[in-house]
Design an enzyme around this catalytic site. Sequence first.
Site, short mmCIF file in Angstrom:
data_model
loop_
_atom_site.label_atom_id
_atom_site.label_comp_id
_atom_site.label_asym_id
_atom_site.label_seq_id
_atom_site.Cartn_x
_atom_site.Cartn_y
_atom_site.Cartn_z
N HIS A 69 0.84 -1.20 0.00
CA HIS A 69 0.00 0.00 0.00
C HIS A 69 0.87 1.25 0.00
CE1 HIS A 69 1.04 0.14 4.23
NE2 HIS A 69 0.54 -1.07 4.38
C1 T46 Z 1 2.77 1.18 6.82
C2 T46 Z 1 3.61 -0.02 7.08
C3 T46 Z 1 5.08 0.28 7.18
C4 T46 Z 1 -4.70 -0.09 13.11
O1 T46 Z 1 -5.85 -0.37 13.53
N1 T46 Z 1 -4.01 0.94 13.64
C5 T46 Z 1 -2.76 1.29 13.21
O2 T46 Z 1 -2.16 2.25 13.73
C6 T46 Z 1 -2.18 0.52 12.15
C7 T46 Z 1 -0.80 0.87 11.62
C8 T46 Z 1 -2.88 -0.52 11.63
N2 T46 Z 1 -4.11 -0.83 12.10
C9 T46 Z 1 -4.82 -2.01 11.57
C10 T46 Z 1 -5.18 -1.94 10.10
C11 T46 Z 1 -5.22 -3.41 9.71
O3 T46 Z 1 -6.49 -3.95 10.04
O4 T46 Z 1 -3.95 -3.13 11.69
C12 T46 Z 1 -4.17 -4.05 10.64
C13 T46 Z 1 -2.88 -4.39 9.94
O5 T46 Z 1 -2.42 -3.23 9.21
P1 T46 Z 1 -1.70 -3.34 7.80
O6 T46 Z 1 -2.16 -4.54 7.08
O7 T46 Z 1 -1.84 -2.00 7.11
O8 T46 Z 1 -0.18 -3.56 8.25
P2 T46 Z 1 1.12 -3.47 7.32
O9 T46 Z 1 2.21 -4.09 8.10
O10 T46 Z 1 0.87 -3.99 5.95
O11 T46 Z 1 1.40 -1.87 7.17
C14 T46 Z 1 1.81 -1.11 8.29
C15 T46 Z 1 1.02 0.21 8.34
O12 T46 Z 1 -0.37 -0.06 8.34
C16 T46 Z 1 1.34 1.13 7.20
O13 T46 Z 1 0.85 2.42 7.49
O14 T46 Z 1 3.22 2.12 6.19
O15 T46 Z 1 3.19 -0.79 8.21
#
Ligand code: T46
Length: 138
Positions: free
Chosen positions: A50
């Site tokens: 993303h």
């Molecule tokens: C990024 C990379 C480096 C929350 O509820 N609160 C939060 O502060 C965050 C960061 C995530 N979430 C929830 C959203 C999803 O349901 O946690 C779940 C996993 O998030 P995501 O799939 O986006 O995780 P990554 O590791 O793919 O990405 C993360 C960050 O979301 C993103 O901003 O830049 O780490």
Amino acid sequence: MQYELIKLKTIKTPDLGSLSFFEGMVDIPFEMKRIYYIHHVPENGERGGHAHRTMKQLLFCPYGKIMLKLHDGRRQQNLLLDDASKGILLMPGLWRDMVWLMADSVLCVATDQYYDKEDYIRDFNEFLNFVEGGEEGR
Ligand code: T46
């Protein structure tokens, strides 16, 4: 490509390791509103897929080895997070994937905004359209 490598200030104590730190508006160009960290990821685990419309983030890896793959819509660049005193400042409009090269590596992120799912672009074609100016930031 809109990123910057930041050498985090680090104080070494003989035989007792090191302490690294950074301060908002001093070492990074924003005040922090949120810290999150990703842990217990197995080796070769891949996250991300993303970009952010407006969010700025400082990524650092206090333990382990993580490959950060960035794309700005034109080219891709890989950056290795393998040193606790290394920070990578990501500006908005960068697609990111993270690959855990070592199990249980920890990825820490300081950001300038509260969590907002609307700030995410999770479709690569939509991302390309966004960076080409086809879609305005919110
Ligand atoms: C990024 C990379 C480096 C929350 O509820 N609160 C939060 O502060 C965050 C960061 C995530 N979430 C929830 C959203 C999803 O349901 O946690 C779940 C996993 O998030 P995501 O799939 O986006 O995780 P990554 O590791 O793919 O990405 C993360 C960050 O979301 C993103 O901003 O830049 O780490």
